[in-house]
Design an enzyme around this catalytic site. Structure first.
Site, short mmCIF file in Angstrom:
data_model
loop_
_atom_site.label_atom_id
_atom_site.label_comp_id
_atom_site.label_asym_id
_atom_site.label_seq_id
_atom_site.Cartn_x
_atom_site.Cartn_y
_atom_site.Cartn_z
N LYS A 152 0.85 -1.20 0.00
CA LYS A 152 0.00 0.00 0.00
C LYS A 152 0.88 1.25 0.00
O LYS A 152 1.90 1.29 0.70
CB LYS A 152 -0.91 -0.03 1.23
CG LYS A 152 -1.95 1.08 1.29
CD LYS A 152 -2.84 0.90 2.51
CE LYS A 152 -3.90 1.99 2.63
NZ LYS A 152 -4.76 1.79 3.82
N SER A 174 -9.68 1.85 3.03
CA SER A 174 -8.83 2.62 2.13
C SER A 174 -7.83 1.77 1.35
O SER A 174 -7.24 2.24 0.38
CB SER A 174 -8.06 3.67 2.94
OG SER A 174 -7.20 3.03 3.88
N SER A 177 -9.88 -0.65 7.19
CA SER A 177 -9.33 -0.43 5.86
C SER A 177 -8.63 -1.62 5.23
O SER A 177 -8.24 -1.56 4.06
CB SER A 177 -8.36 0.77 5.88
OG SER A 177 -9.08 1.96 6.06
#
Length: 490
Positions: free
Chosen positions: A81, A156, A180
């Site tokens: 990420k 996210s 997330s």
């Protein structure tokens, strides 16, 4: 790239590499080709580490040829990420304000992955600064759900979840501040784990809310997630909040034995706002686990109803403090102006997106004089009550079973103009972060072709218990064989 290789579990891919059936360079090239084929439609990545990945692969191939010791993740490509630091590679947090930031160091989790033989293949998309539930708040582009390109992958960490679901990478890392990892994993039909707060070092994670953030793995199988956590977990002197506890063998509990395990089903997680089909999926799974010998009972977590408002006070207050560093002076975007105060204001106006600005303003208000006691301090007291609820539940139960999300993946644009509706999509996951607990989501069914996940929550440091029950769900459902209807174009 052959589709079968794209969806080969990481553990099997590792064994094939060790046996000499495939080289690390062939693995990397195959996944880079897969990314090239599907990325124009999924858009899971913000950048690729092609040169670094090929160098790592060639070094692994040389080590194997020389019969040198190989790590437990040797040959496995991993996506990271883009709020985690990879040395000399962009770390944007999907924000214009960090568009040209190149970290001078690796995050602890990145270093540990490479020490285990994993290959960093690219950086994945996210909601800006990890603030969002759909990966539509990225400053660069939204990511699509591989199961239905008109729908969101969740957020996210939507880029990481979508990349694993689309077969672009076998495993990935994300961060989880209020769901997330778990929410996008559920939307995309993969496994996602949020570890105990402090079980994994946050050094090199660009902060959103420091008392809530935790790094964790995505995988197509429960074992793949366990192997990834095994590599990244453990104390770190560079993170004062990491827990100084020995890391157990996470891969040793896949026995299929859950007879006598006490599983609670909190009634608050099956009430208003939960789609009937999602509720039925959880209830059906509770029945299946009881058939396997588990003791499944209804329970109550009464302070769950306050988790959403309390979370959005604590998280935004911490975000307001953490994001004050982006001032146009030290690093990141800098908008020129004659006065320093104008430069700071214009930099933040141009560099931050709408959702980030909204949360900074909410957090600043909650911390301001005259409102601190009424809002932020009260939210901290509610956080204690939420933690107490869980403590009481775990005195009776080994773990808890809940939905991961109130609905399957929603359509792109559906909730963008209604922040409260967007925030509600994390209603089943927020309390776990407030209490610092570990939780895992596994696919449990499909509704109109879209994956639906169930969540298991355990006491602190009981990740191996989560893997044990999640592995049983995997055997019941058989989700590793699922393939999204994603047409591959040469």
């Amino acid at each position: 790239m052959p589709e079968e290789l794209a969806f080969t579990p990481a553990s099997e891919l590792h064994q094939r590499f060790l046996r000499g059936e495939i080289s690390a360079r062939e693995i990397v090239d195959a996944y880079l080709e897969r990314i090239k084929q599907v990325e124009p439609r999924v858009k899971a990545f913000l950048s690729l580490c092609e040169d670094r990945a090929r160098r790592q692969a060639e070094e692994l191939d040389r080590s194997r040829s020389a019969k040198e010791p190989l790590g437990p993740l040797a040959g496995i490509p991993v996506a990271i990420k883009d709020n985690l630091c990879v040395k000399n590679h962009p770390a944007t947090c999907a924000s214009k304000i960090l568009a040209n930031f190149y970290p001078p160091y690796d995050a602890t989790v990145v270093r540990r992955l490479e020490e285990a033989g994993a290959i960093i293949i690219g950086k994945t998309n996210l909601d800006e600064f990890a603030m969002g539930s759909s990966t539509e708040n990225s400053a660069f582009h939204p990511t699509a759900n591989p199961w239905d390109l008109s729908r969101v992958p969740g957020g996210s960490s939507g880029g990481s979840a979508a990349a694993v679901a689309a077969g672009e990478v076998p495993v990935a890392l994300g961060s989880d501040t209020g769901g997330s990892i778990r929410q996008p994993a559920a939307f995309c039909g993969v496994v996602g784990l949020k570890p105990t707060y402090g079980r994994v070092s946050r050094y090199g994670l660009i902060a959103f809310a420091s008392s809530l953030d935790q790094i964790g793995p995505f995988g197509r199988t429960v074992e793949d997630c366990a192997r990834l956590l095994q590599a990244i977990a453990g104390p770190d002197p560079q993170d004062s909040t990491s827990i100084p506890e020995k890391v157990p063998d996470y891969c040793g509990g896949f026995t299929g034995e859950i007879k006598g395990m006490r599983i609670g089903v909190p009634r608050e997680y099956l009430g208003e706002g939960i789609a009937p089909e999602v509720r039925e999926t959880v209830q059906a799974m509770a029945h299946r686990l009881a058939e396997q010998g588990a003791q499944v009972e209804e329970t109550s977590l009464p302070y769950t109803r306050y988790a959403l408002p309390a979370y959005y006070l604590v998280a935004t207050a911490e975000a307001s403090s953490n994001l004050a560093r982006y001032d146009g002076v030290r690093y990141g975007l800098r908008v020129k102006a004659k006065e320093a105060k104008d430069a700071m204001a214009w930099t933040r106006k141009e560099g931050f997106g709408t959702e980030v600005k909204r949360r900074i303003m909410l957090g600043t208000y909650a911390l301001s004089a005259g409102y601190y006691e009424a809002y932020y301090l009260k939210a901290l007291k509610v956080r204690t009550l939420i933690k107490r609820d869980f403590d009481q539940a775990f005195a009776r139960f080994d773990c808890l079973l809940t939905p991961t999300t109130p609905t399957p993946a929603f359509r792109q644009g559906e909730k963008l103009k209604d922040p409260l509706a967007m925030y509600f999509t994390d209603i089943c996951t927020l309390a776990v972060n407030m209490a610092g607990l570990p939780a895992i989501t596994v696919p449990a069914g499909r509704i109109e072709g879209l994956p639906v996940g169930v969540q298991f929550i355990a006491p602190p440091l009981m990740e191996e218990r989560l893997f044990r029950v999640a592995w049983v769900v995997e055997q019941i459902v058989g989700f590793p064989s699922w393939r999204p209807p994603l047409e591959v174009r040469a």
